[in-house]
Design an enzyme around this catalytic site. Structure first.
Site, mmCIF file in Angstrom:
data_model
loop_
_atom_site.group_PDB
_atom_site.id
_atom_site.type_symbol
_atom_site.label_atom_id
_atom_site.label_comp_id
_atom_site.label_asym_id
_atom_site.label_seq_id
_atom_site.Cartn_x
_atom_site.Cartn_y
_atom_site.Cartn_z
ATOM 1 C CB CYS A 2 -0.669 -0.023 1.015
ATOM 2 S SG CYS A 2 -1.615 -1.634 1.521
ATOM 3 N NE ARG A 27 4.617 1.559 -1.816
ATOM 4 C CZ ARG A 27 5.677 1.277 -1.656
ATOM 5 N NH1 ARG A 27 7.031 1.440 -1.707
ATOM 6 N NH2 ARG A 27 6.120 0.057 -0.626
ATOM 7 C CD1 TRP A 74 -2.252 -4.880 -4.664
ATOM 8 C CD2 TRP A 74 -2.036 -6.119 -2.744
ATOM 9 N NE1 TRP A 74 -2.478 -5.713 -4.968
ATOM 10 C CE2 TRP A 74 -1.818 -6.843 -4.335
ATOM 11 C CE3 TRP A 74 -2.054 -6.846 -1.585
ATOM 12 C CZ2 TRP A 74 -1.655 -8.302 -4.034
ATOM 13 C CZ3 TRP A 74 -2.372 -8.268 -1.767
ATOM 14 C CH2 TRP A 74 -1.613 -8.908 -2.919
ATOM 15 C CG ASN A 100 2.515 -0.651 3.113
ATOM 16 O OD1 ASN A 100 2.194 -1.662 2.838
ATOM 17 N ND2 ASN A 100 3.586 -0.544 2.818
ATOM 18 N N GLY A 101 0.496 -3.715 5.540
ATOM 19 C CA GLY A 101 1.287 -4.828 5.924
ATOM 20 C C GLY A 101 0.328 -5.953 6.468
ATOM 21 C CD GLU A 489 10.411 -10.339 -17.441
ATOM 22 O OE1 GLU A 489 10.804 -11.238 -16.526
ATOM 23 O OE2 GLU A 489 10.719 -8.541 -17.000
ATOM 24 C CE LYS A 493 7.114 -7.750 -17.150
ATOM 25 N NZ LYS A 493 8.369 -7.517 -17.206
ATOM 26 C CD GLU A 496 4.021 -8.561 -15.188
ATOM 27 O OE1 GLU A 496 3.877 -8.225 -13.490
ATOM 28 O OE2 GLU A 496 5.270 -8.235 -15.421
ATOM 29 C CG HIS A 512 9.587 -34.020 -23.158
ATOM 30 N ND1 HIS A 512 10.126 -34.479 -23.154
ATOM 31 C CD2 HIS A 512 11.231 -32.794 -23.475
ATOM 32 C CE1 HIS A 512 11.835 -34.841 -23.875
ATOM 33 N NE2 HIS A 512 12.029 -33.426 -24.066
ATOM 34 C CE LYS A 611 7.759 -1.104 -10.602
ATOM 35 N NZ LYS A 611 8.225 -1.887 -11.320
#
Ligand code: F6R
Length: 616
Positions: A2, A27, A74, A100-101, A489, A493, A496, A512, A611
């Protein structure tokens, strides 16, 4: 995760806080809220949704007080609702708190507070802490008046298990904020006749570059005139002042549609900044000023352990390939979140590196602490100066790419690839790599910004491909050796920011299992280098083509692909293998970005993500 912002000064707090919230929104963006002090009570506005909604849909801008705080959320405990948005008030209305937490023992504290008559309007752990502060405030009115507010926060925090960065206001103390941290970042900005508080420097730098980073277990008490820092045990702490090198322009869009686009196009300059001043005078190796470990000790390392999450973990996988190839030293890469619970056997002469853009990722921080607890040195590759990981590590390498605000990592990732390549050179030159090979390697690294510019010049071609491929629901990304992590990666990308399902695989592994997915509806992005892997990758492409799979090839210029094998080709320059992963990453960043834009996704704030992941 947050975002927290606070202000005490002579200006209207609400405008400054709302601007700070917009800068912090990356954030966390489930909901946002603000509280401003007003004549012994609070003006409060909070709302599920974006900061923009808070600004448009409420009277928040009209709040006239000069002390206040705001929050972007968040969600951890409790759904995304107006009621669960911060700030939270204590049931007696005396305290407002943002957090935050995660408070792990909130249920037992809540039961206790309910038994004492406190009530709760939300499902959050935050409201529990707010009421616990109110409880201590009521319980011990004997404490000397000037410090009663501060002491009740201190007492409440002593009962808290978990992680927090908090800011609290008390209606009886109209121009004061008490803040504290344990596991979640908090920074004090010291301006001209004003103080700011934030979880992230980007909320502060429009007003001041002078900062004090709070450490875990510290409590900050800010008034209009001064501030003090103490520990949970009430011991005084002397503040250490720092100056932030980022400027406000670094945190603005500067004409780009999204931060992700801006940061992709900033990569040539970002890579130059990462390398600046980091080559030896004889031009044959890399130099790092802050490793705090002698060359002799470095040479005696038997195995490197790299710990990271997400894109940073992909960067570690590339570094592993390059260090093992050029320096011939084994490297083990772990997800930071797994390492701390895996308890794997470790050699005596191991050296640890954590890779983290933010320097605040809780899993990476916890893994760092676990390695240190076992008596190992841990060095950090990190972008945010003064971050918790930077401060708790034994030394490290700053990335120097400026703030990365787009939630999907781009310039920080390629800068980490570059640092991995420089480490391979540095360690290689201590062992097997000759002077002339070192000189050639350094020249290749110095040339990478230009190579990236050449790839960026193909943006219109890649945009056109993205337009045609945005309709597909599944993608495979396939590469070999150091291009396998680039495939991972690329897949990350794409998923997300566009919410399209994508998987990265080593190209030969495709047969496989994942080959079962192949049809006309599941395109594959292949990374095709010239050299010994070329014919192998072409065979894999042929297996896909035989099953009517579409192919987008990211191929180096000299690769003569059989006619008709690839449906689309994106050419990248031929280059040294140390920089190939960087050059090959840029096309898939652009492809993902343009597909997400085509699908009208919220590129900089993809759903469910934040983020910096500061909760486990
Ligand atoms: C993906 C992304 C994340 C981060 C991960 C680690 O685009 O940005 O996967 O790489 O959360 O973050 P840092 O590097 O800040 O530790």
């Amino acid at each position: 995760m947050c975002g927290i912002v606070g202000y005490i000064g002579t200006q209207k707090a609400s405008s400054i806080i709302l601007e700070g919230l917009k800068r912090l929104e990356y954030r966390g963006y489930d909901s946002a809220g603000i509280a401003v002090q007003k004549n012994g009570r609070f003006d409060i506005a909070k709302k599920a949704g974006r900061v923009e909604g808070l600004i448009k849909g409420t009277a928040a801008q009209k709040f006239s007080g000069t002390t206040g705080m705001g929050h972007t959320r968040w969600a951890t405990h409790g759904g995304v609702t107006d009621a669960n948005a911060h700030p939270h008030l204590s049931s007696d209305g005396k305290f407002a708190l943002i957090h935050n937490g995660i408070i792990e023992n909130y249920e037992s504290i809540k039961r206790f507070l309910l038994s004492k008559g406190y009530t709760f309007a939300s499902e959050t752990d935050t409201e529990v802490l707010c009421n616990l502060i109110a409880y201590h405030y009521q319980k011990e009115p004997a404490v000397e008046d000037a410090s009663r507010f501060l002491e009740s926060v201190r007492k409440a925090l002593r009962h808290i298990e978990g992680a927090y960065g908090i800011a609290v206001m008390c209606a009886d103390y109209p121009a004061e904020i008490v803040a504290a941290r344990k596991g979640s970042p908090l920074i004090l900005g010291v301006g001209d006749g004003e103080y700011m508080l934030a979880s992230d420097v980007s909320a502060i730098i429009s007003r001041t570059q002078n900062v004090v980073y709070l450490k875990d277990g510290e409590i900050l008490h800010i008034t209009v005139r001064n501030f003090s820092i103490t520990t949970l045990d009430a011991a005084d702490v002397s503040p250490v002042f720092d100056r932030v090198s980022w400027s406000i322009a670094d945190a603005d869009l500067n004409g780009h549609a999204h931060f992700m686009e801006k940061e992709i196009f900033e990569q040539p300059a970002a890579l130059e900044n990462t390398m600046r001043g980091r080559f030896s005078e004889d031009g044959s190796t890399a130099n790092f000023g802050g490793l705090n470990i002698s060359a002799v000790d470095f040479r005696h390392v038997d195995r490197f352990h790299f710990l990271a999450c997400g894109s940073a973990w992909h960067a570690c996988l590339v570094a592993e390939q390059l260090i093992e190839r050029f320096a011939r030293v084994p490297v083990e890469v772990d997800y930071a979140s797994e390492f701390r619970y895996r308890n794997s056997p470790l050699e005596r002469s191991a050296l640890f590196f954590t890779f983290s853009q933010s320097g605040e990722t809780i899993d990476t921080l916890a893994a760092l602490r676990e390695a240190k607890r076992k008596g190992y040195k841990v060095l950090a590759v990190n972008n945010v100066v003064g971050s918790t990981i930077a401060r708790e590590s034994d030394g490290g390498i700053y990335q120097h790419v400026g703030p990365e605000i787009g939630v999907a990592s781009t310039k920080a990732f390629t800068s980490q690839l570059l640092i991995g390549a420089m480490l391979a050179l540095y360690i290689g030159r201590m062992r097997d790599l000759s002077f002339s090979d070192g000189v050639e390697y350094v020249q290749a690294l110095k040339g990478v910004p230009d190579l990236v510019r050449q790839v960026l010049a193909q943006a219109p071609h890649i945009k056109e491909i993205a337009r045609r491929y945005a309709k597909f629901q599944d993608f495979l990304f396939l590469g070999r050796l150091s291009l396998f992590p680039v495939a991972l990666e690329g897949a990350l990308k794409l998923k997300e920011i566009s919410y399209i399902h994508a998987e990265g695989y080593p190209a030969a592994e495709m047969k496989h299992g994942p080959i079962a997915l192949i049809s006309e509806q599941c395109p594959s992005v292949f990374f095709v280098p010239s050299g010994e892997m070329f014919s192998k990758v072409v065979s894999s492409m042929q297996e896909i083509k035989a099953r009517k799979g579409r192919i987008i090839a990211v191929a180096t210029e000299d690769c003569a692909l059989p006619a008709g094998l690839a449906d689309e080709i994106i050419r990248i320059p031929e280059c040294h293998e140390a920089v190939l992963p960087i050059v090959a990453t840029v096309p898939v960043q652009l492809l993902s970005y343009y597909i997400a834009v085509e699908l009208q996704r919220d590129v900089d704030k993809p759903r469910n993500l934040a983020k910096s992941v500061t909760v486990e």
